[in-house]
Design a protein around this motif. Sequence first.
Motif, PDB file in Angstrom:
ATOM      1  N   LEU A  61       7.608  -4.152   8.043  1.00  0.00           N
ATOM      2  CA  LEU A  61       6.482  -3.584   7.315  1.00  0.00           C
ATOM      3  C   LEU A  61       5.832  -4.674   6.491  1.00  0.00           C
ATOM      4  N   ASN A  62       4.555  -4.900   6.739  1.00  0.00           N
ATOM      5  CA  ASN A  62       3.846  -5.918   5.978  1.00  0.00           C
ATOM      6  C   ASN A  62       3.051  -5.228   4.876  1.00  0.00           C
ATOM      7  N   LEU A  63       3.528  -5.357   3.639  1.00  0.00           N
ATOM      8  CA  LEU A  63       2.832  -4.710   2.519  1.00  0.00           C
ATOM      9  C   LEU A  63       1.739  -5.611   1.963  1.00  0.00           C
ATOM     10  N   GLY A  64       1.639  -6.820   2.529  1.00  0.00           N
ATOM     11  CA  GLY A  64       0.691  -7.804   2.024  1.00  0.00           C
ATOM     12  C   GLY A  64      -0.744  -7.317   2.020  1.00  0.00           C
ATOM     13  N   ASN A  65      -1.108  -6.460   2.998  1.00  0.00           N
ATOM     14  CA  ASN A  65      -2.490  -5.986   3.076  1.00  0.00           C
ATOM     15  C   ASN A  65      -2.874  -5.205   1.828  1.00  0.00           C
ATOM     16  N   TYR A  66      -1.940  -4.359   1.372  1.00  0.00           N
ATOM     17  CA  TYR A  66      -2.243  -3.557   0.181  1.00  0.00           C
ATOM     18  C   TYR A  66      -2.270  -4.432  -1.065  1.00  0.00           C
ATOM     19  N   ASN A 257     -14.032 -10.252  10.224  1.00  0.00           N
ATOM     20  CA  ASN A 257     -12.760 -10.949  10.029  1.00  0.00           C
ATOM     21  C   ASN A 257     -11.770 -10.639  11.133  1.00  0.00           C
ATOM     22  N   ARG A 258     -12.079  -9.617  11.942  1.00  0.00           N
ATOM     23  CA  ARG A 258     -11.162  -9.181  13.000  1.00  0.00           C
ATOM     24  C   ARG A 258      -9.790  -8.884  12.435  1.00  0.00           C
ATOM     25  N   ASP A 259      -9.762  -8.427  11.177  1.00  0.00           N
ATOM     26  CA  ASP A 259      -8.492  -8.155  10.532  1.00  0.00           C
ATOM     27  C   ASP A 259      -8.295  -6.641  10.512  1.00  0.00           C
ATOM     28  N   TRP A 260      -7.850  -6.104  11.620  1.00  0.00           N
ATOM     29  CA  TRP A 260      -7.674  -4.653  11.699  1.00  0.00           C
ATOM     30  C   TRP A 260      -6.667  -4.144  10.679  1.00  0.00           C
ATOM     31  N   PRO A 261      -5.549  -4.872  10.468  1.00  0.00           N
ATOM     32  CA  PRO A 261      -4.585  -4.370   9.472  1.00  0.00           C
ATOM     33  C   PRO A 261      -5.205  -4.211   8.084  1.00  0.00           C
ATOM     34  N   LEU A 262      -5.953  -5.213   7.637  1.00  0.00           N
ATOM     35  CA  LEU A 262      -6.542  -5.101   6.308  1.00  0.00           C
ATOM     36  C   LEU A 262      -7.594  -3.997   6.275  1.00  0.00           C
ATOM     37  N   ALA A 263      -8.394  -3.894   7.349  1.00  0.00           N
ATOM     38  CA  ALA A 263      -9.391  -2.828   7.427  1.00  0.00           C
ATOM     39  C   ALA A 263      -8.716  -1.464   7.333  1.00  0.00           C
ATOM     40  N   SER A 264      -7.576  -1.322   8.002  1.00  0.00           N
ATOM     41  CA  SER A 264      -6.853  -0.057   7.949  1.00  0.00           C
ATOM     42  C   SER A 264      -6.346   0.210   6.534  1.00  0.00           C
ATOM     43  N   ALA A 265      -5.867  -0.857   5.879  1.00  0.00           N
ATOM     44  CA  ALA A 265      -5.391  -0.696   4.505  1.00  0.00           C
ATOM     45  C   ALA A 265      -6.537  -0.250   3.603  1.00  0.00           C
ATOM     46  N   VAL A 266      -7.729  -0.814   3.806  1.00  0.00           N
ATOM     47  CA  VAL A 266      -8.894  -0.407   3.004  1.00  0.00           C
ATOM     48  C   VAL A 266      -9.156   1.093   3.213  1.00  0.00           C
ATOM     49  N   ALA A 267      -9.078   1.528   4.467  1.00  0.00           N
ATOM     50  CA  ALA A 267      -9.351   2.933   4.780  1.00  0.00           C
ATOM     51  C   ALA A 267      -8.307   3.857   4.153  1.00  0.00           C
ATOM     52  N   ALA A 269      -6.370   3.217   1.580  1.00  0.00           N
ATOM     53  CA  ALA A 269      -6.485   3.179   0.124  1.00  0.00           C
ATOM     54  C   ALA A 269      -7.632   4.077  -0.326  1.00  0.00           C
ATOM     55  N   MET A 270      -8.732   4.052   0.434  1.00  0.00           N
ATOM     56  CA  MET A 270      -9.867   4.903   0.079  1.00  0.00           C
ATOM     57  C   MET A 270      -9.448   6.368   0.116  1.00  0.00           C
ATOM     58  N   LEU A 271      -8.701   6.713   1.146  1.00  0.00           N
ATOM     59  CA  LEU A 271      -8.239   8.094   1.284  1.00  0.00           C
ATOM     60  C   LEU A 271      -7.373   8.469   0.088  1.00  0.00           C
ATOM     61  N   ALA A 272      -6.450   7.572  -0.270  1.00  0.00           N
ATOM     62  CA  ALA A 272      -5.525   7.868  -1.353  1.00  0.00           C
ATOM     63  C   ALA A 272      -6.255   7.979  -2.685  1.00  0.00           C
ATOM     64  N   PHE A 273      -7.188   7.046  -2.932  1.00  0.00           N
ATOM     65  CA  PHE A 273      -7.845   7.010  -4.235  1.00  0.00           C
ATOM     66  C   PHE A 273      -8.884   8.104  -4.404  1.00  0.00           C
ATOM     67  N   LEU A 274      -9.507   8.536  -3.312  1.00  0.00           N
ATOM     68  CA  LEU A 274     -10.607   9.488  -3.436  1.00  0.00           C
ATOM     69  C   LEU A 274     -10.253  10.892  -2.989  1.00  0.00           C
TER      70      LEU A 274
END
Lengths: 289, 367
Positions: A61-66, A257-267, A269-274
């Motif tokens: 598990l890579n928690l680095g994205n968050y 950035n072709r960074d799907w993992p980070l993009a997923s983390a953004v999504a 996080a948005m779900l969690a925060f909003l």
Amino acid sequence: MTWIVRRGRALVVAVPTLWLALFFLIPFLVVLRVSFSEPAIARPPYTSLFDWDQGLLTITLNLGNYAYLLEDDLYVSAYLNSIWMASASTVICLLIAYPMALWIARSPMKNLLLMLVILPFWTSFLLRMYALIGLMSPTGFINSALGLVGLGPITMLQTDFAVYMGMVTGYLPLMILPLYSTLEKLDGALLEASHDLGARPWRAFLDVTLPLSMPGVIAGSLLVFIPSVGEYVIPALLGGPDQLMIGKTLWTEFFNNRDWPLASAVAIAMLAFLVVPIMFARNALGVKE
Amino acid sequence: MTCKTALSLLAAAAAGLAAGAAQAQEEPVLNVYNWSDYIAEDTIEKFEAETGIKVTYDVYDSNEVLETKLMAGSTGYDVVVPTGDFLARQIQAGIYQPLDKSKLPNLENMDADLMARLANWDPENAHAVVYMWGTTGIGYNTAKIEERLGADAPTNSWALVFDEANAAKLADCGITMLDAPTEIIPAAMNYLGLDPQSTETADIEKAEALLKTIAPHVRYFHSSQYINDLANGDVCLSVGWSGDVFIARDRAAEAENGVEIAYVIPDEGALLWMDTLAIPADAPHPENAHKFINFIMDGQITADITNYVWYANANTASLPMVDEEITSDPGIFPTEAAKKKLYTAVVYDARVSRTVNRAWTSIKTGQ
């Protein structure tokens, strides 16, 4: 007999449950899974979480994205700015929609007016946004009209103003319809009673109409607020380059950035925060009604 | 249990049959995914008439969109048109199948020098051929530039837009830039006298600092909208792709709206890019894809495309059929001296990619 009734209920519920599981829960889990992986030059462009080697299952598990979302202030300011833009749009929609809904509910031509509200929905959302571009562009209708009376072209496109225009015109019907449905059901006798008891119209509105229409206000506000926060199309078409919104940020992560993992983390996080706080708020208010 | 076995056997047999049939004769269908406004009006029609293959033609307006689709896999596309540096990374990711050159006799029409440049991204030209190539330069509205900067405006230099004083004067009539960090940041590095192929963080930061000074004067960063806006006179300067600016110039001329557009490859040099034809590894119709690529490499067909899109091609056999007006335009077919100043994009690794894109977001948003 009761057995059939029970089974029948289960069957009726099974269809939407299955639907949600298939088209909401599973995609959500896929996004969640990707958000814990690392980007890679491969197809698909992220690493696998599970590694099965000679009976040994390794889960990485890579928690680095968050962690990265908090490290770089870009994401937090994008979230905050999106919330701000969405809140402002919701308030503007509410201020415009409430008098309209009230008027429609009390008008003898209800059906015709409702039709006019729903009519724009029959046109593609994208097309309506392009129509706004035509309206607001430097050589568009508004500026041409201004030019006739000798006023110089105003830059409207690619500004915050244009984005608010887009959000409000795009989402206004979503605010009017729930408001209308609560206002239409409002018992006229209650207003008459308040008048009989000496309330002036304004007072009657504040004490009777407004509190009774709160479910409509809340439903309408949520319907406008939730899609506005993650809105991508409107800021992309009408907004300027300096607007930082989470929908655009997500696009950049995913496509540039072709960074799907980070993009997923953004999504996620948005779900969690909003969405999660909104759900709680809705439930709390729902219980109160 | 037996029932299941029988079923799976049946399925396997059906799949085997289907595969056998596909090998013998591909269905006459081809799915092409190309850039918008990037082919002659009759090319597809001619291909269909000649081969009897039905073409489904879809368009995109950024490499990023293409790449994301390809990375997700199973696009169903048989021919795609990635730009060189994107092609290189996608080859690494195993996106493309090698071309079967025995099926591409028209390869002999291709310009050896340009194919050698392409080999920087695709060693031995194993996966792709050049479709069109061009430069990333400056398109501008001649009258409006003169009105604001005077007759001696530095229209042959990147200073026209990268010098903050000039950008400020042009802000109200509209400056646009491609939303393509991999093209604009090297252009800024080149203007600053740095190596445009540099991947050093320090160099990227210098380019970022320069671009931040002009970003407040830029109306938008977008990779296709400027064609219309330039033609309508809604904007007066676009850092854009050569052929797109020429399309804008033509549209303005057709509309007879008094807008006159010019394109310049600044004296400091500019980015040379190449769009290539390639076949995804999972393309459902590779046979037809080869036929299509070979068809495009026909001299007359390529000449027709160049005459329509105003981009240079790498097809020597086509040049006699290309309009004189195009071959003699230094903005399209640069002079030998200008050609020496053209540089190509390098493939950024993940770290550099992130640095460049973060800088880009920072430039666009001012944060």
